[in-house]
Design a protein around this motif. Structure first.
Motif, PDB file in Angstrom:
ATOM      1  N   UNK A   7       0.833  -1.204   0.000  1.00 52.48           N
ATOM      2  CA  UNK A   7       0.000   0.000   0.000  1.00 52.48           C
ATOM      3  C   UNK A   7       0.872   1.261   0.000  1.00 52.48           C
ATOM      4  N   UNK A  11       1.158   4.167  -2.781  1.00 48.77           N
ATOM      5  CA  UNK A  11       0.995   5.585  -2.497  1.00 48.77           C
ATOM      6  C   UNK A  11       2.133   6.387  -3.130  1.00 48.77           C
ATOM      7  N   UNK A  39      -7.560  -0.184  -5.144  1.00 53.23           N
ATOM      8  CA  UNK A  39      -6.995   0.766  -4.177  1.00 53.23           C
ATOM      9  C   UNK A  39      -6.439   1.996  -4.891  1.00 53.23           C
ATOM     10  N   UNK A  42      -9.161   4.200  -5.620  1.00 50.81           N
ATOM     11  CA  UNK A  42      -9.614   4.926  -4.424  1.00 50.81           C
ATOM     12  C   UNK A  42      -8.677   6.088  -4.098  1.00 50.81           C
ATOM     13  N   UNK A  43      -7.382   5.850  -4.237  1.00 50.36           N
ATOM     14  CA  UNK A  43      -6.420   6.932  -4.012  1.00 50.36           C
ATOM     15  C   UNK A  43      -6.678   8.078  -5.003  1.00 50.36           C
ATOM     16  N   UNK A  46      -9.664  10.028  -3.923  1.00 47.39           N
ATOM     17  CA  UNK A  46      -9.349  10.922  -2.797  1.00 47.39           C
ATOM     18  C   UNK A  46      -8.713  12.207  -3.334  1.00 47.39           C
ATOM     19  N   UNK A  49     -11.366  14.342  -4.843  1.00 45.23           N
ATOM     20  CA  UNK A  49     -12.182  14.986  -3.788  1.00 45.23           C
ATOM     21  C   UNK A  49     -11.447  16.190  -3.208  1.00 45.23           C
ATOM     22  N   UNK A  53     -12.593  20.377  -3.486  1.00 43.61           N
ATOM     23  CA  UNK A  53     -13.062  21.153  -2.329  1.00 43.61           C
ATOM     24  C   UNK A  53     -13.222  22.616  -2.752  1.00 43.61           C
TER      25      UNK A  53
ATOM     26  N   UNK B 153     -16.553  13.557   3.509  1.00 38.75           N
ATOM     27  CA  UNK B 153     -15.147  13.683   3.156  1.00 38.75           C
ATOM     28  C   UNK B 153     -14.513  14.826   3.954  1.00 38.75           C
ATOM     29  N   UNK B 198      -0.425   7.717   5.293  1.00 34.96           N
ATOM     30  CA  UNK B 198      -1.408   7.559   6.372  1.00 34.96           C
ATOM     31  C   UNK B 198      -2.631   8.461   6.170  1.00 34.96           C
ATOM     32  N   UNK B 200      -3.914   9.192   3.260  1.00 30.85           N
ATOM     33  CA  UNK B 200      -4.721   8.458   2.270  1.00 30.85           C
ATOM     34  C   UNK B 200      -5.449   7.284   2.931  1.00 30.85           C
ATOM     35  N   UNK B 201      -4.691   6.579   3.764  1.00 26.50           N
ATOM     36  CA  UNK B 201      -5.249   5.383   4.413  1.00 26.50           C
ATOM     37  C   UNK B 201      -6.458   5.773   5.279  1.00 26.50           C
ATOM     38  N   UNK B 203      -8.299   8.521   5.149  1.00 26.25           N
ATOM     39  CA  UNK B 203      -9.405   9.049   4.337  1.00 26.25           C
ATOM     40  C   UNK B 203     -10.154   7.903   3.660  1.00 26.25           C
ATOM     41  N   UNK B 204      -9.371   6.961   3.153  1.00 25.95           N
ATOM     42  CA  UNK B 204      -9.981   5.822   2.452  1.00 25.95           C
ATOM     43  C   UNK B 204     -10.837   4.995   3.418  1.00 25.95           C
ATOM     44  N   UNK B 207     -14.035   6.850   4.325  1.00 18.69           N
ATOM     45  CA  UNK B 207     -14.986   6.882   3.223  1.00 18.69           C
ATOM     46  C   UNK B 207     -15.592   5.499   2.991  1.00 18.69           C
ATOM     47  N   UNK B 208     -14.834   4.457   3.301  1.00 20.85           N
ATOM     48  CA  UNK B 208     -15.364   3.088   3.175  1.00 20.85           C
ATOM     49  C   UNK B 208     -16.462   2.846   4.207  1.00 20.85           C
TER      50      UNK B 208
END
Lengths: 165, 211
Positions: A7, A11, A39, A42-43, A46, A49, A53, B153, B198, B200-201, B203-204, B207-208
């Motif tokens: 992970x 990143x 994943x 999803x990153x 994020x 998002x 903002x 979010x 961290x 990202x982790x 936030x993910x 959101x999950x």
């Protein structure tokens, strides 16, 4: 996808910070691993998002500038004031320190030294101690630790001691 | 400074940042005068960069009033430190560091205060601001859902530590590299990597939970 190291590597990969063979390995893992691809998506979401903002319009620049200018001038004046005050405080501190040193030199010249010797001279001045305690015996001595003259009163009848200094 | 980011695998360059770099006006003459104590010249610089500085501050503090305060503080700090600006980077990059530093200080103070005032086990209230849910009346379902996701979010973002939040914002929104973020945040590149991961982790995960 539970592998934390993978992970972390992902990143770095999405940020373009994974280099060389590690980057190639991640590219190949992404092809074969569906959960890793999920994943990555999803990153990316994020990131989107965060970029989406909303930012409200900034307040008028002229108002801000007049506030900034006021604070700058206030800050400059305060700075001058405080530095002038600080300078005065510095000199006052120096004067107090000098006065203390001179006083200590004077004491040394008068009594020869500080502490016990000076107290020893005054201890010699104790000539008589009067008490209301019947048959009490008194003891006058100089305490070496504190440099103080101690007057000790012992009650003879009960054998108990009352102390004073 | 940020050109190196292009064409790296998996990298998405911040278009916004690239656009900003292209539209930077020449403030050289004002800068020289401002460094010599000319307030009016500094005022010109403030006017040029005001919107951008405010936008950066808002991104970090997520509150219009605080962002205005942070922008003002940043400009005052910039005025005081202007003599130390040696023009090795662009003025905007330097100013960005000043704003980020001011916001980080503010967020840290705010976090400490919140930790002192919120009793154990109680959840802090979500910040009121851009992320607040709009009125539900007369909104189509999809828009409502979108607004709710945004709110969640925003809440998740508010729960991040100031360091995590700034690091991921600098990366995702402003497009800075890890090395640049490390310089701005005055930490090691490895720390930046860890903070972004961290962030990202968390936030993910948050959101999950919502899905």
């Amino acid at each position: 996808m539970k592998d934390n190291r993978k992970r972390k590597a992902l990143s770095r990969y999405v940020d373009g910070e994974l280099r060389g063979p590690n980057s190639s390995r991640m590219a190949s893992d992404l092809e074969s691993d569906a959960s890793l691809r999920a994943l990555k998506a999803e990153y990316s979401a994020i990131g989107e998002q965060l970029r989406d903002l909303e930012t409200p319009p900034a307040p008028p620049g002229e108002k801000l500038w007049s506030d900034i200018r006021r604070d700058i001038r206030l800050g400059t004046n305060q700075g001058e004031d405080s530095s002038a005050f600080g300078s005065r405080l510095h000199w006052a501190g120096g004067a107090v320190a000098t006065a203390l040193v001179l006083m200590m030199v004077w004491i040394v010249m008068q009594y020869g030294s500080f502490g016990t010797a000076a107290y020893a001279d005054t201890a010699a001045e104790v000539e008589w101690v009067e008490t209301d305690v019947p048959n009490a015996s008194t003891m006058v001595y100089l305490d070496d630790d504190t440099g103080m003259t101690v007057i000790w009163i012992l009650e003879q009848e009960e054998g108990a001691a009352n102390a004073g200094s | 400074m940020m050109a190196e980011k292009v064409n790296k695998p998996g990298f998405e360059t911040s278009k916004k940042e690239a656009d900003q770099a292209d539209t930077m006006p020449d403030i050289g003459p004002f800068l020289e005068r401002a460094k010599n104590g000319d307030e009016e010249a500094f005022g010109e610089i403030v006017r040029v960069f005001h919107d951008r500085v405010y936008a950066v501050a808002f991104r970090y503090v997520q509150n219009a009033e605080d962002a205005a305060d942070m922008a003002q503080k940043a400009w005052i700090r910039a005025w005081k430190k202007l003599a130390t600006f040696q023009q090795r980077s662009s003025f905007y990059t330097w100013m960005y560091r000043v704003v980020a530093s001011v916001c980080l200080d503010h967020l840290r103070k705010k976090k400490r205060l919140a930790e002192q005032t919120i009793p154990d086990g109680e959840e802090p209230l979500p910040a009121v601001g851009a992320g607040a849910a709009p009125s539900v009346s007369s909104r189509p379902d999809r828009e409502l859902e979108h607004a709710e996701v945004r709110t969640r979010f925003q809440e998740a973002l508010d729960e991040l530590s100031p360091e995590h939040r700034l690091a991921i914002m600098m990366r995702e929104v402003d497009g800075y590299s890890y090395e640049e973020i490390a310089k701005i945040m005055k930490c090691r590149k490895g720390t930046v990597m860890s903070r972004i991961f961290y962030a990202r982790k968390k936030l993910q995960e948050r959101m999950q939970e919502f899905r």
